[in-house]
Design an enzyme around this catalytic site. Sequence first.
Site, PDB file in Angstrom:
ATOM      1  N   ASP A  64       6.345   2.076   6.172  1.00  0.00           N
ATOM      2  CA  ASP A  64       5.045   1.410   6.125  1.00  0.00           C
ATOM      3  C   ASP A  64       4.150   2.208   5.178  1.00  0.00           C
ATOM      4  O   ASP A  64       3.492   3.134   5.587  1.00  0.00           O
ATOM      5  CB  ASP A  64       4.459   1.361   7.529  1.00  0.00           C
ATOM      6  CG  ASP A  64       3.125   0.644   7.610  1.00  0.00           C
ATOM      7  OD1 ASP A  64       2.745  -0.030   6.639  1.00  0.00           O
ATOM      8  OD2 ASP A  64       2.458   0.783   8.656  1.00  0.00           O
ATOM      9  N   HIS A  96       4.600   4.384  12.130  1.00  0.00           N
ATOM     10  CA  HIS A  96       3.563   5.375  12.430  1.00  0.00           C
ATOM     11  C   HIS A  96       4.028   6.513  13.319  1.00  0.00           C
ATOM     12  O   HIS A  96       3.197   7.237  13.871  1.00  0.00           O
ATOM     13  CB  HIS A  96       2.321   4.719  13.063  1.00  0.00           C
ATOM     14  CG  HIS A  96       1.596   3.776  12.173  1.00  0.00           C
ATOM     15  ND1 HIS A  96       0.319   3.309  12.458  1.00  0.00           N
ATOM     16  CD2 HIS A  96       1.936   3.200  10.993  1.00  0.00           C
ATOM     17  CE1 HIS A  96      -0.071   2.495  11.509  1.00  0.00           C
ATOM     18  NE2 HIS A  96       0.901   2.412  10.595  1.00  0.00           N
ATOM     19  N   HIS A 138       0.843  -1.206   0.000  1.00  0.00           N
ATOM     20  CA  HIS A 138       0.000   0.000   0.000  1.00  0.00           C
ATOM     21  C   HIS A 138       0.868   1.241   0.000  1.00  0.00           C
ATOM     22  O   HIS A 138       1.962   1.262   0.582  1.00  0.00           O
ATOM     23  CB  HIS A 138      -0.970   0.013   1.183  1.00  0.00           C
ATOM     24  CG  HIS A 138      -0.333   0.110   2.534  1.00  0.00           C
ATOM     25  ND1 HIS A 138      -0.063   1.313   3.149  1.00  0.00           N
ATOM     26  CD2 HIS A 138       0.077  -0.844   3.405  1.00  0.00           C
ATOM     27  CE1 HIS A 138       0.471   1.095   4.341  1.00  0.00           C
ATOM     28  NE2 HIS A 138       0.584  -0.210   4.523  1.00  0.00           N
ATOM     29  N   GLU A 154      -4.886   1.819   2.922  1.00  0.00           N
ATOM     30  CA  GLU A 154      -4.803   0.656   3.815  1.00  0.00           C
ATOM     31  C   GLU A 154      -4.794   1.080   5.270  1.00  0.00           C
ATOM     32  O   GLU A 154      -5.370   0.401   6.131  1.00  0.00           O
ATOM     33  CB  GLU A 154      -3.539  -0.147   3.477  1.00  0.00           C
ATOM     34  CG  GLU A 154      -3.440  -1.501   4.182  1.00  0.00           C
ATOM     35  CD  GLU A 154      -2.716  -1.464   5.522  1.00  0.00           C
ATOM     36  OE1 GLU A 154      -2.658  -2.515   6.192  1.00  0.00           O
ATOM     37  OE2 GLU A 154      -2.203  -0.374   5.910  1.00  0.00           O
ATOM     38  N   GLU A 155      -4.138   2.193   5.567  1.00  0.00           N
ATOM     39  CA  GLU A 155      -3.987   2.634   6.952  1.00  0.00           C
ATOM     40  C   GLU A 155      -5.307   3.047   7.602  1.00  0.00           C
ATOM     41  O   GLU A 155      -5.394   3.119   8.825  1.00  0.00           O
ATOM     42  CB  GLU A 155      -2.988   3.792   7.030  1.00  0.00           C
ATOM     43  CG  GLU A 155      -1.569   3.436   6.626  1.00  0.00           C
ATOM     44  CD  GLU A 155      -0.859   2.525   7.614  1.00  0.00           C
ATOM     45  OE1 GLU A 155      -1.478   2.151   8.632  1.00  0.00           O
ATOM     46  OE2 GLU A 155       0.305   2.184   7.357  1.00  0.00           O
ATOM     47  N   ASP A 182       4.399  -6.115   3.673  1.00  0.00           N
ATOM     48  CA  ASP A 182       3.906  -5.057   4.566  1.00  0.00           C
ATOM     49  C   ASP A 182       4.221  -5.373   6.020  1.00  0.00           C
ATOM     50  O   ASP A 182       3.565  -4.871   6.925  1.00  0.00           O
ATOM     51  CB  ASP A 182       2.395  -4.880   4.362  1.00  0.00           C
ATOM     52  CG  ASP A 182       1.830  -3.654   5.049  1.00  0.00           C
ATOM     53  OD1 ASP A 182       2.610  -2.734   5.355  1.00  0.00           O
ATOM     54  OD2 ASP A 182       0.608  -3.614   5.286  1.00  0.00           O
ATOM     55  N   ASP A 239      -0.316   4.481   0.893  1.00  0.00           N
ATOM     56  CA  ASP A 239      -0.658   5.540   1.843  1.00  0.00           C
ATOM     57  C   ASP A 239       0.158   5.379   3.118  1.00  0.00           C
ATOM     58  O   ASP A 239       0.659   4.299   3.430  1.00  0.00           O
ATOM     59  CB  ASP A 239      -2.150   5.532   2.168  1.00  0.00           C
ATOM     60  CG  ASP A 239      -2.596   4.292   2.931  1.00  0.00           C
ATOM     61  OD1 ASP A 239      -2.201   3.180   2.516  1.00  0.00           O
ATOM     62  OD2 ASP A 239      -3.338   4.417   3.923  1.00  0.00           O
TER      63      ASP A 239
END
Length: 420
Positions: free
Chosen positions: A155, A395, A94, A189-190, A212, A96
């Site tokens: 990520d 994150h 992903h 995805e997040e 991922d 995003d």
Amino acid sequence: MNDQKQHTTVTERFLDYISYDTQSSEESQNTPSTPGQTIFARHLKEELERVGLQDVVLDEHGYLYATLPATATGNSSPSRGLPPSGATIGFIAHYDTSPDSSGANIHPRIVRGYDGGDIVLSPGIVTSPKAFPELLSHKGEDLIVTDGHTLLGADDKSGIAEIVQAMAWLKAHPEVEHGKIRVGFTPDEEIGRGADHFDVERFGCQWAYTIDGGDVGELEYENFNAAVADVVIKGVSVHPGYAKGRMVNASLLATEFVDLLPADERPETTEGYEGFFHVTALTGVCEQARISIIVRDHDNHKFEWRKQLLKDMERMMNDRYGAGVVTVTLKDQYYNMKEKIMPDHQHVVDLAVRAMREAGVTPRIQPIRGGTDGALLSFCGLPCPNIFTGGLFFHGPHELVSIQSMEKAVEVIVNLVTVI
């Protein structure tokens, strides 16, 4: 940013990709949820075309698909115990980044030959092995870090870089035999929407892998069952001087509701296969309050028990304060992909284990304490375990990735599709 640059290493690709702000947004109902994701998807489409992939398609929802044609169509060696090489394998990542921390104007730095000590990101912002002991297993490696003011974007742009790098290597080595390969890159995805518009039929794979995961060696084929609970509490607001027997303070009832949850079953008190309740938001005034709770458990029976407990709490509160005061609305989000992978698709995991060992990587099979696009796709008929990217501490500003781990991920991807 130079869109025409021909990248040659996985590190160069990664550093280019994180220069794009692709933070997703739960507030938006668009797909992709933010314009920056669309800008990056177009950039990535052009790069896939430069690499030489075929059937490169960016659809109306921002999902990007491409094909690396097969160089062999025979069967894999029976001694490897693997399925026929004629199978089409897919790789998914992903693009995003998390809403939890800014992804704009990322300033990366490479720490060459990490010495095992503190990494000063900026004055007063330090990534220390005292707080992050996993760092010590990467002593001597080259680590890409932030300046402490944004996330890094490993990520999952490290996953994208690794997939593209593997495809570029295979394209440049046509003598290496492999079957047809499909790649897919998803938005949002997040925020839990990454698989919403993924076209499994168009993807056309017998199985796939999300790239991922986290630290080197991670291999995951089981994840949480997940639900979200929206709890609405209705109060009665009257002048506090004349409130006796009349006022019902919804904010206080909200705290009472939360206190009924098991105190030792929270994210901060659980690990491994242990499930939890997590209060993600609590807002309110006297007249109305609202609680958002996520429910997680690997075990399906315990998952159902957790949801039933919330409904029992709703009944208990309404018996005490009046019918309709508390309303609990539950919505399932995703389920444990182990149910769809084991035992019928054991070979998908076995293949990943062999690919890691051939790359000199020790597989570390463990449950995901979360979910991936692969969990939802597995329930759509596409078995889809999760493989490491080499990133850590996602994150937030301490996020980093090991260059050597990214290179190993590229090698694993190549091993997964190579016919021996």
